[in-house]
Design a protein around this motif. Structure first.
Motif, PDB file in Angstrom:
ATOM      1  N   TYR A 158       8.650  69.675  86.773  1.00  0.00           N
ATOM      2  CA  TYR A 158       9.445  68.605  87.201  1.00  0.00           C
ATOM      3  C   TYR A 158       9.168  69.489  88.539  1.00  0.00           C
ATOM      4  O   TYR A 158       9.412  71.049  88.391  1.00  0.00           O
ATOM      5  CB  TYR A 158      10.217  68.664  85.881  1.00  0.00           C
ATOM      6  CG  TYR A 158      10.440  67.464  85.689  1.00  0.00           C
ATOM      7  CD1 TYR A 158      11.067  66.378  85.352  1.00  0.00           C
ATOM      8  CD2 TYR A 158       9.704  67.935  84.684  1.00  0.00           C
ATOM      9  CE1 TYR A 158      10.355  64.862  84.717  1.00  0.00           C
ATOM     10  CE2 TYR A 158       9.289  66.721  83.041  1.00  0.00           C
ATOM     11  CZ  TYR A 158       9.923  65.561  83.607  1.00  0.00           C
ATOM     12  OH  TYR A 158       9.875  64.734  82.221  1.00  0.00           O
ATOM     13  N   TYR A 159       9.733  69.322  89.581  1.00  0.00           N
ATOM     14  CA  TYR A 159       9.974  70.111  91.150  1.00  0.00           C
ATOM     15  C   TYR A 159      11.058  69.420  91.708  1.00  0.00           C
ATOM     16  O   TYR A 159      11.545  68.619  91.956  1.00  0.00           O
ATOM     17  CB  TYR A 159       8.746  69.820  91.595  1.00  0.00           C
ATOM     18  CG  TYR A 159       8.306  68.745  92.547  1.00  0.00           C
ATOM     19  CD1 TYR A 159       8.455  68.395  93.641  1.00  0.00           C
ATOM     20  CD2 TYR A 159       7.392  67.706  91.656  1.00  0.00           C
ATOM     21  CE1 TYR A 159       7.400  67.231  94.143  1.00  0.00           C
ATOM     22  CE2 TYR A 159       6.443  67.031  92.112  1.00  0.00           C
ATOM     23  CZ  TYR A 159       6.901  67.132  92.983  1.00  0.00           C
ATOM     24  OH  TYR A 159       6.386  65.486  94.231  1.00  0.00           O
ATOM     25  N   ASN A 160      11.355  70.461  92.577  1.00  0.00           N
ATOM     26  CA  ASN A 160      12.636  69.846  93.375  1.00  0.00           C
ATOM     27  C   ASN A 160      12.214  68.902  94.553  1.00  0.00           C
ATOM     28  O   ASN A 160      11.477  70.227  95.221  1.00  0.00           O
ATOM     29  CB  ASN A 160      13.423  71.027  93.798  1.00  0.00           C
ATOM     30  CG  ASN A 160      15.074  70.741  94.076  1.00  0.00           C
ATOM     31  OD1 ASN A 160      14.676  70.432  95.349  1.00  0.00           O
ATOM     32  ND2 ASN A 160      16.466  71.463  93.778  1.00  0.00           N
ATOM     33  N   THR A 161      12.525  68.113  94.935  1.00  0.00           N
ATOM     34  CA  THR A 161      12.406  67.353  96.275  1.00  0.00           C
ATOM     35  C   THR A 161      12.164  68.004  97.541  1.00  0.00           C
ATOM     36  O   THR A 161      11.142  67.888  98.390  1.00  0.00           O
ATOM     37  CB  THR A 161      11.889  66.052  96.502  1.00  0.00           C
ATOM     38  OG1 THR A 161      13.437  65.606  95.584  1.00  0.00           O
ATOM     39  CG2 THR A 161      11.167  65.226  95.214  1.00  0.00           C
ATOM     40  N   ALA A 162      13.357  68.508  97.464  1.00  0.00           N
ATOM     41  CA  ALA A 162      14.435  68.718  99.080  1.00  0.00           C
ATOM     42  C   ALA A 162      13.665  70.659  98.864  1.00  0.00           C
ATOM     43  O   ALA A 162      13.166  70.855 100.386  1.00  0.00           O
ATOM     44  CB  ALA A 162      16.042  69.398  98.610  1.00  0.00           C
ATOM     45  N   MET A 163      13.796  71.061  97.761  1.00  0.00           N
ATOM     46  CA  MET A 163      12.913  73.082  97.746  1.00  0.00           C
ATOM     47  C   MET A 163      11.098  72.853  97.887  1.00  0.00           C
ATOM     48  O   MET A 163      11.157  73.318  99.151  1.00  0.00           O
ATOM     49  CB  MET A 163      13.311  73.224  96.743  1.00  0.00           C
ATOM     50  CG  MET A 163      14.563  73.879  96.399  1.00  0.00           C
ATOM     51  SD  MET A 163      14.359  75.094  95.054  1.00  0.00           S
ATOM     52  CE  MET A 163      16.012  75.084  94.891  1.00  0.00           C
ATOM     53  N   PHE A 164      10.862  71.872  98.093  1.00  0.00           N
ATOM     54  CA  PHE A 164       9.298  71.431  98.010  1.00  0.00           C
ATOM     55  C   PHE A 164       9.676  70.785 100.153  1.00  0.00           C
ATOM     56  O   PHE A 164       8.429  71.663 100.888  1.00  0.00           O
ATOM     57  CB  PHE A 164       8.903  70.440  97.937  1.00  0.00           C
ATOM     58  CG  PHE A 164       7.505  70.834  96.589  1.00  0.00           C
ATOM     59  CD1 PHE A 164       6.530  70.161  96.767  1.00  0.00           C
ATOM     60  CD2 PHE A 164       8.348  72.304  95.679  1.00  0.00           C
ATOM     61  CE1 PHE A 164       5.342  70.928  95.202  1.00  0.00           C
ATOM     62  CE2 PHE A 164       7.782  72.286  94.310  1.00  0.00           C
ATOM     63  CZ  PHE A 164       6.393  71.744  94.555  1.00  0.00           C
ATOM     64  N   GLU A 165       9.674  70.237 100.262  1.00  0.00           N
ATOM     65  CA  GLU A 165      10.407  70.036 101.902  1.00  0.00           C
ATOM     66  C   GLU A 165      10.091  71.256 102.958  1.00  0.00           C
ATOM     67  O   GLU A 165      10.005  71.160 103.590  1.00  0.00           O
ATOM     68  CB  GLU A 165      11.000  68.368 102.072  1.00  0.00           C
ATOM     69  CG  GLU A 165      11.080  67.893 103.337  1.00  0.00           C
ATOM     70  CD  GLU A 165      11.957  66.948 103.443  1.00  0.00           C
ATOM     71  OE1 GLU A 165      12.064  66.896 105.059  1.00  0.00           O
ATOM     72  OE2 GLU A 165      12.621  66.473 102.329  1.00  0.00           O
ATOM     73  N   ALA A 166      11.673  71.764 102.048  1.00  0.00           N
ATOM     74  CA  ALA A 166      12.081  72.762 103.206  1.00  0.00           C
ATOM     75  C   ALA A 166      10.854  74.105 103.055  1.00  0.00           C
ATOM     76  O   ALA A 166      10.827  74.786 103.756  1.00  0.00           O
ATOM     77  CB  ALA A 166      13.577  73.630 102.899  1.00  0.00           C
ATOM     78  N   ALA A 167       9.927  74.416 102.276  1.00  0.00           N
ATOM     79  CA  ALA A 167       8.857  74.914 102.213  1.00  0.00           C
ATOM     80  C   ALA A 167       7.340  74.342 102.386  1.00  0.00           C
ATOM     81  O   ALA A 167       6.848  75.373 103.133  1.00  0.00           O
ATOM     82  CB  ALA A 167       8.683  75.343 100.503  1.00  0.00           C
ATOM     83  N   GLY A 168       7.467  73.513 103.378  1.00  0.00           N
ATOM     84  CA  GLY A 168       6.343  72.526 103.996  1.00  0.00           C
ATOM     85  C   GLY A 168       5.623  71.886 103.040  1.00  0.00           C
ATOM     86  O   GLY A 168       3.753  72.510 103.824  1.00  0.00           O
ATOM     87  N   ILE A 169       5.985  72.018 101.379  1.00  0.00           N
ATOM     88  CA  ILE A 169       4.917  71.808 100.580  1.00  0.00           C
ATOM     89  C   ILE A 169       5.099  69.775 100.083  1.00  0.00           C
ATOM     90  O   ILE A 169       5.628  69.565 100.898  1.00  0.00           O
ATOM     91  CB  ILE A 169       5.264  72.573  98.978  1.00  0.00           C
ATOM     92  CG1 ILE A 169       5.314  74.010  99.552  1.00  0.00           C
ATOM     93  CG2 ILE A 169       4.071  72.356  97.957  1.00  0.00           C
ATOM     94  CD1 ILE A 169       6.063  74.526  98.459  1.00  0.00           C
TER      95      ILE A 169
END
Length: 442
Positions: A158-169
Motif C-alpha cells: 500500500y502506498y501514498n499516491t500523493a507522496m509518490f507524485e511529490a517524489a517524482g515516482i
C-alpha cells in the motif's frame, strides 16, 4: 462424564512449548444450553467494538432464522492463539472459533476440533463451494481439515499516491531494490528541523506473526525455505537469512523505517502511521476498513516487490495464502448448532456481507459475482492468491515456528532501533538459535 484424550503438539507464546496428552471434558465446551452457542471471533476491524457491530448483524439474522442465540466474544490477535491453546488444554472453550489459517495444522494435531468431512462437510455445502487455495489451508495434506475458510486475504503493498507524485515516482516498485530506492526518496525531513518526519516504510516490528510472514515470503524469494524437503525446521539457510536481513536492513541499514516501529504491534498501528502521513508505504493484508475509519483515501495497492520483476514459482511469492478460518470444538455441547452456525457464516449472502464489511476476500466462489468484489484491489488480490501465493508450511510445528522466528526478528529490530548494527552473522545466529528451540519437527 465423557473424556477424550488430545495429543497436543503446539507452542505457547514466547517460546514456551507444551506437548503430551491433555484431557478434555465434553460437558465443559460451549454454553451447555441447546439454544445458545459461544463464538470466539478474531479482530478484523479497526476496533473490537466495530467487529462486534458487524458480526452482531450477521448473528441476529442467524438467531431470527434458527432461534439459536450466539454469545460473541471478539479476541485481539495478540491474545487469540494463547486463548485457543489454553482452551485446548483445559477443554473449556467456545463452540465455534476463528483461527489464523497458518495455525490450522498445528491445531489440527491436537485432535480438539471437528473434522470437516462426511455429514459435517455436506452440511456446509461441500468442498467445491470454496476457493480451493483457501480451503487447502484447513489442515495437513491428505487429512480431513479441521477448519474451513471464512475470510480470504493476501499481502499487498500500500502506498501514498500523493507522496509518490511529490517524489517524482510514477509507478510502484516491482523489485526489492526499487522498493528500497523509492523508500529512501520518500524518507524526508519535511520541515527542515533535522528530524525525519516522513518515513519511506512503516512496519509492525513487534508483531510476531507479521515478522514470521516476512521471513516466509522474503526467504522464498531468495531461494530459501523455513523447512527442508523432509519437513524439518531449517531457519538458518542462506535464503531465509538473506530475506530476513533485507527486512531488518530497512531499519538497521537503509534507515527508511522509524526506530519507533520496533514497538508497533499490529496492522492498526501501521494503518494509523500511514494515514497520518508519517510513512509512504507498508505491507498489509486488508487495511481498507482501518484507513476508511480515518477518512484516508489517498492511496493505492500494488503487488509486493520481488527480487526480480518477472519471478515465478517459489521465488515469485508475494504473500502466503492468508486468511481466517473457522473451527468447531469437538467437545462442544451444541455441535449440531455450531456446525449450522458455520454454515451460516460461509453462506453466499453472509460471505458477501462479512467480507465487504471487513475489506477481505470471499472464500466461496459464487460471492465474487457481487459488484462489491469487482474492484481493482480485490482483483489484484485474487491474482496474487492465484499466481503468487504459497501456503505457510503445513506442519503441526508451524505455530511454534511463527512464535520463535517472529520473536527472533522482533529482537533483531529492537537492536536496530537502539542504534546497534545487525550483521548477516547476527541474523543467522538469531535464526539458528530459534531453530534450536524447536521441540517438534513435522
Amino acid at each position: 462424564m465423557n473424556t477424550k484424550k488430545f495429543r497436543w503438539v503446539a507452542a505457547l507464546a514466547v517460546g514456551v512449548v507444551a506437548a503430551g496428552s491433555m484431557t478434555a471434558c465434553s460437558a465443559s465446551g460451549g454454553s451447555g444450553d441447546s439454544d445458545t452457542i459461544t463464538y470466539w471471533a478474531s479482530n478484523q476491524a479497526p476496533t473490537v467494538e466495530r467487529d462486534a457491530e458487524i458480526l452482531q448483524e450477521s448473528i441476529d439474522r442467524y438467531t431470527e432464522e434458527t432461534g439459536v442465540e450466539v454469545d460473541l466474544e471478539v479476541i485481539p490477535w495478540s491474545d487469540l492463539y494463547n486463548r485457543i491453546l489454553t482452551a485446548v488444554s483445559s477443554g473449556e472453550g467456545p463452540d465455534v472459533l476463528n483461527i489464523g489459517n497458518t495455525w490450522a495444522v498445528s491445531l489440527q494435531s491436537s485432535g480438539a476440533f471437528v473434522p470437516w468431512e462426511g455429514e459435517a462437510l455436506d452440511e456446509i455445502g461441500g468442498q467445491d463451494r470454496f476457493v480451493q487455495s483457501s480451503f487447502a489451508t484447513g489442515g495437513a495434506e491428505g487429512q480431513a481439515p479441521t477448519s474451513v475458510p471464512i475470510y480470504g486475504l493476501s499481502y499487498s503493498l500500500y502506498y501514498n499516491t500523493a507522496m509518490f507524485e511529490a517524489a517524482g515516482i510514477t509507478t510502484p516498485p516491482a523489485t526489492w531494490d526499487e522498493f528500497v530506492e523509492d523508500a529512501k526518496k520518500l524518507t524526508i525531513d519535511t520541515d527542515g528541523d533535522g528530524q525525519i518526519d516522513q518515513w519511506g516504510v512503516t512496519m509492525a516490528g513487534s508483531s510476531i506473526t507479521n515478522n514470521a510472514h516476512q521471513a516466509f515470503v522474503r526467504g522464498l524469494q531468495n531461494g530459501g525455505s523455513l523447512y527442508d524437503d523432509d519437513g524439518n525446521p531449517d531457519f538458518g539457510n542462506d535464503g531465509v537469512v538473506t530475506g530476513v536481513k533485507e527486512w531488518v536492513d530497512l531499519m538497521a541499514v537503509d534507515k527508511v523505517v522509524s526506530p519507533s516501529d520496533a514497538e508497533s504491534v499490529n496492522g492498526s498501528d501501521m494503518a494509523a502511521t500511514f494515514a497520518e502521513g508519517q510513512a509512504a508505504m507498508f505491507f498489509d493484508q486488508a487495511p481498507g476498513d482501518n484507513l476508511k475509519s480515518r477518512n484516508f483515501t489517498d492511496y493505492a495497492a500494488a503487488p509486493v516487490p520481488m527480487e526480480t520483476a518477472d519471478a515465478t514459482g517459489l521465488e515469485g511469492t508475494q504473500s502466503h495464502v492468508a486468511g481466517i478460518n473457522v473451527s468447531v470444538f469437538e467437545n462442544s455441547g451444541n455441535k449440531e448448532a455450531a456446525i449450522d452456525f458455520v454454515k451460516h457464516l460461509t453462506s453466499d449472502d453472509e460471505q458477501k456481507y462479512l467480507n465487504e464489511s471487513f475489506g477481505s476476500l470471499p472464500v466461496v466462489t459464487t460471492a465474487y459475482d457481487d459488484p462489491a468484489f469487482q474492484t481493482d484491489v480485490i482483483k489484484l488480490k485474487q491474482t496474487i492468491l492465484a499466481d503468487h501465493a504459497q501456503p505457510m508450511p503445513l506442519y503441526p510445528s508451524e505455530g511454534q515456528m511463527e512464535t520463535l522466528v517472529g520473536t527472533a526478528i522482533k529482537d533483531l529490530l529492537a537492536t536496530a532501533a537502539q542504534g546497534g548494527s545487525v550483521s548477516e552473522a547476527d541474523v543467522k545466529s538469531a535464526l539458528e538459535d530459534a531453530n534450536s528451540q524447536m521441540t517438534t519437527g513435522q
